[in-house]
Design an enzyme around this catalytic site. Structure first.
Site, PDB file in Angstrom:
ATOM      1  N   ALA A  65       0.865  -1.188   0.000  1.00  0.00           N
ATOM      2  CA  ALA A  65       0.000   0.000   0.000  1.00  0.00           C
ATOM      3  C   ALA A  65       0.897   1.232   0.000  1.00  0.00           C
ATOM      4  CB  ALA A  65      -0.887  -0.017   1.237  1.00  0.00           C
ATOM      5  N   GLY A 109       0.649  -5.139   0.973  1.00  0.00           N
ATOM      6  CA  GLY A 109      -0.598  -5.234   0.200  1.00  0.00           C
ATOM      7  C   GLY A 109      -0.386  -5.861  -1.175  1.00  0.00           C
ATOM      8  N   GLU A 112      -0.498  -9.477  -0.498  1.00  0.00           N
ATOM      9  CA  GLU A 112      -1.889  -9.804  -0.137  1.00  0.00           C
ATOM     10  C   GLU A 112      -2.797  -9.831  -1.367  1.00  0.00           C
ATOM     11  OE1 GLU A 112      -1.796  -6.687   2.869  1.00  0.00           O
ATOM     12  OE2 GLU A 112      -2.247  -8.193   4.404  1.00  0.00           O
ATOM     13  N   GLU A 132       5.156  -5.129   7.029  1.00  0.00           N
ATOM     14  CA  GLU A 132       4.464  -4.058   7.751  1.00  0.00           C
ATOM     15  C   GLU A 132       5.028  -3.831   9.147  1.00  0.00           C
ATOM     16  OE1 GLU A 132       2.978  -6.493   6.042  1.00  0.00           O
ATOM     17  OE2 GLU A 132       1.339  -5.685   4.812  1.00  0.00           O
TER      18      GLU A 132
HETATM   19  N1  CO8 Z   1       4.588   3.124  -0.708  1.00  0.00           N
HETATM   20  C1  CO8 Z   1       4.969   4.303  -1.269  1.00  0.00           C
HETATM   21  N2  CO8 Z   1       6.089   4.435  -1.994  1.00  0.00           N
HETATM   22  C2  CO8 Z   1       6.857   3.343  -2.162  1.00  0.00           C
HETATM   23  C3  CO8 Z   1       6.527   2.103  -1.605  1.00  0.00           C
HETATM   24  C4  CO8 Z   1       5.321   2.001  -0.850  1.00  0.00           C
HETATM   25  N3  CO8 Z   1       4.892   0.856  -0.325  1.00  0.00           N
HETATM   26  N4  CO8 Z   1       7.500   1.205  -1.935  1.00  0.00           N
HETATM   27  C5  CO8 Z   1       8.393   1.882  -2.686  1.00  0.00           C
HETATM   28  N5  CO8 Z   1       8.019   3.179  -2.810  1.00  0.00           N
HETATM   29  C6  CO8 Z   1       8.704   4.249  -3.534  1.00  0.00           C
HETATM   30  C7  CO8 Z   1       9.914   4.775  -2.787  1.00  0.00           C
HETATM   31  O1  CO8 Z   1       9.513   5.677  -1.791  1.00  0.00           O
HETATM   32  C8  CO8 Z   1      10.707   5.396  -3.898  1.00  0.00           C
HETATM   33  O2  CO8 Z   1      10.108   6.612  -4.248  1.00  0.00           O
HETATM   34  P1  CO8 Z   1      11.012   7.963  -4.426  1.00  0.00           P
HETATM   35  O3  CO8 Z   1      11.903   7.669  -5.601  1.00  0.00           O
HETATM   36  O4  CO8 Z   1      10.004   9.012  -4.694  1.00  0.00           O
HETATM   37  O5  CO8 Z   1      11.790   8.121  -3.176  1.00  0.00           O
HETATM   38  C9  CO8 Z   1      10.464   4.439  -5.060  1.00  0.00           C
HETATM   39  O6  CO8 Z   1       9.258   3.750  -4.748  1.00  0.00           O
HETATM   40  C10 CO8 Z   1      11.551   3.408  -5.227  1.00  0.00           C
HETATM   41  O7  CO8 Z   1      11.713   2.745  -3.991  1.00  0.00           O
HETATM   42  P2  CO8 Z   1      13.134   2.579  -3.248  1.00  0.00           P
HETATM   43  O8  CO8 Z   1      14.033   3.731  -3.581  1.00  0.00           O
HETATM   44  O9  CO8 Z   1      12.877   2.313  -1.801  1.00  0.00           O
HETATM   45  O10 CO8 Z   1      13.659   1.261  -4.009  1.00  0.00           O
HETATM   46  P3  CO8 Z   1      14.682   0.181  -3.466  1.00  0.00           P
HETATM   47  O11 CO8 Z   1      14.982  -0.673  -4.641  1.00  0.00           O
HETATM   48  O12 CO8 Z   1      15.808   0.826  -2.746  1.00  0.00           O
HETATM   49  O13 CO8 Z   1      13.834  -0.671  -2.371  1.00  0.00           O
HETATM   50  C11 CO8 Z   1      11.938  -1.870  -1.520  1.00  0.00           C
HETATM   51  C12 CO8 Z   1      12.770  -1.446  -2.755  1.00  0.00           C
HETATM   52  C13 CO8 Z   1      12.761  -2.798  -0.632  1.00  0.00           C
HETATM   53  C14 CO8 Z   1      10.715  -2.581  -2.036  1.00  0.00           C
HETATM   54  C15 CO8 Z   1      11.534  -0.602  -0.706  1.00  0.00           C
HETATM   55  O14 CO8 Z   1      10.983   0.344  -1.598  1.00  0.00           O
HETATM   56  C16 CO8 Z   1      10.536  -0.861   0.366  1.00  0.00           C
HETATM   57  O15 CO8 Z   1      10.885  -1.384   1.405  1.00  0.00           O
HETATM   58  N6  CO8 Z   1       9.257  -0.472   0.148  1.00  0.00           N
HETATM   59  C17 CO8 Z   1       8.227  -0.532   1.149  1.00  0.00           C
HETATM   60  C18 CO8 Z   1       7.722  -1.946   1.341  1.00  0.00           C
HETATM   61  C19 CO8 Z   1       6.667  -2.009   2.414  1.00  0.00           C
HETATM   62  O16 CO8 Z   1       6.890  -1.712   3.570  1.00  0.00           O
HETATM   63  N7  CO8 Z   1       5.443  -2.412   2.029  1.00  0.00           N
HETATM   64  C20 CO8 Z   1       4.331  -2.546   2.923  1.00  0.00           C
HETATM   65  C21 CO8 Z   1       3.491  -1.293   2.927  1.00  0.00           C
HETATM   66  S1  CO8 Z   1       2.153  -1.320   4.101  1.00  0.00           S
HETATM   67  C22 CO8 Z   1       0.979  -2.297   3.378  1.00  0.00           C
HETATM   68  O17 CO8 Z   1       1.135  -2.748   2.274  1.00  0.00           O
HETATM   69  C23 CO8 Z   1      -0.265  -2.590   4.165  1.00  0.00           C
HETATM   70  C24 CO8 Z   1      -1.287  -3.314   3.328  1.00  0.00           C
HETATM   71  C25 CO8 Z   1      -2.637  -3.160   3.919  1.00  0.00           C
HETATM   72  C26 CO8 Z   1      -3.663  -2.994   2.806  1.00  0.00           C
HETATM   73  C27 CO8 Z   1      -4.904  -2.391   3.239  1.00  0.00           C
HETATM   74  C28 CO8 Z   1      -5.248  -1.262   2.313  1.00  0.00           C
HETATM   75  C29 CO8 Z   1      -5.458   0.023   2.926  1.00  0.00           C
END
Ligand code: CO8
Length: 258
Positions: A65, A109, A112, A132
């Site tokens: 998400a 998400g 999921e 998460e």
């Molecule tokens: N949300 C928003 N932006 C994101 C997300 C995300 N989940 N994941 C990546 N991005 C963005 C980064 O912020 C970055 O943007 P910017 O260039 O503007 O800074 C761009 O994508 C590229 O990402 P990274 O620079 O971080 O890329 P890396 O290759 O270094 O890392 C990763 C890749 C490991 C995937 C890293 O991006 C990461 O850890 N992402 C977050 C993963 C995460 O925590 N996901 C869980 C989110 S919470 C959730 O999903 C709850 C679900 C519940 C659903 C219910 C609906 C409401």
């Protein structure tokens, strides 16, 4: 239909929906959930579509998400505007088979959503996770429930409590993923599998899906009875007559989808 955050397309009887926020690793925003719900509804109502593929790009299926959008939300914001549950219900009620084609990250998400599909095909670079816990949250879209059903309690606890990622091979031997393919040509493989399924009788596909889903909702005796009644009802279809005649006559069946 043109969307901002996804691309929806149809190739013969196969509908393909691809996330399209590559610069944000396909983070699942409110808008994306809205558009995904719309596209699934439209494809479910389209008689030409027999199978749906949900996919991302090579680097990411979806990295979860949209954290930037969620970070300042209150409980009431999340509770009152809940298009995530609506999308989940639409996917659960979709009668055609839905395949998740995962390349790259399927996190939070994203993982999921993949698990809401009927089965997951993965590219060798796929990475699954419920991270998460590391952002002060917990899986909220079925992660603790579906992942446990698919990989068992021990691995689900490990994944959700450590937030670690699982690679494609581990996901395959753990039961999360049905098959793994090389990255190159991955989507073509998935398309072929989808086309194979789309070439079956459409009502029989639906009945198989209903039977398997029933096994997750009920006890063995009730599930066996449901399956056996579905099997018997197949004999009321034209496609059973056609399929068995075609076998006996050593030819390909010509389904009437009725
Ligand atoms: N949300 C928003 N932006 C994101 C997300 C995300 N989940 N994941 C990546 N991005 C963005 C980064 O912020 C970055 O943007 P910017 O260039 O503007 O800074 C761009 O994508 C590229 O990402 P990274 O620079 O971080 O890329 P890396 O290759 O270094 O890392 C990763 C890749 C490991 C995937 C890293 O991006 C990461 O850890 N992402 C977050 C993963 C995460 O925590 N996901 C869980 C989110 S919470 C959730 O999903 C709850 C679900 C519940 C659903 C219910 C609906 C409401």
């Amino acid at each position: 239909m043109q969307y901002e955050t996804i691309i929806a397309d149809r190739e013969d009887a196969v509908g393909i929906i691809a996330f399209n926020r590559p610069e944000q690793l396909n983070a699942i925003s409110i808008k994306l959930r809205e558009e995904l719900a719309e596209a699934f509804q439209a494809m479910s109502n389209d008689d030409q579509v027999r199978v749906i593929i949900l996919t991302g790009n090579e680097k990411a299926f979806a990295a979860g998400a949209d954290i930037k959008e969620m970070q300042s939300k209150s409980y009431m914001d999340m509770y009152l505007f809940d298009n995530a549950s609506r999308l989940q219900a639409i996917l659960q009620n979709c009668r055609n088979p839905v395949i998740a084609a995962v390349s790259g990250y399927a996190l939070g998400g994203g993982c999921e959503l993949a698990m809401m599909c009927d089965f997951i095909l993965a590219a060798e670079n796929a990475k699954f996770g419920q991270p998460e816990v590391s952002i002060g949250a917990l899986p909220g879209w079925g992660g603790t429930q579906r992942l446990t059903g698919l990989v068992g309690k021990s691995k689900a606890m490990d994944m959700c409590l450590t937030g670690r990622m699982m690679d494609a091979r581990e996901a395959e031997y753990s039961g999360l993923v049905s098959r793994v393919f090389p990255v190159e040509g991955f989507l073509d493989e998935v398309r072929q599998i989808a086309a194979r399924i789309a070439s079956n009788s459409a009502p029989i596909n639906r009945m198989i899906k209903e039977c398997i889903n029933q096994s997750l909702e009920t006890n063995l005796q009730s599930g066996l009875l449901f399956e056996h009644r579905q099997f018997q009802s197949v004999f009321a279809t034209e496609d059973q007559k056609e399929g068995m005649s075609a076998f006996v006559e050593k030819r390909k069946p010509r389904w009437k989808n009725s």
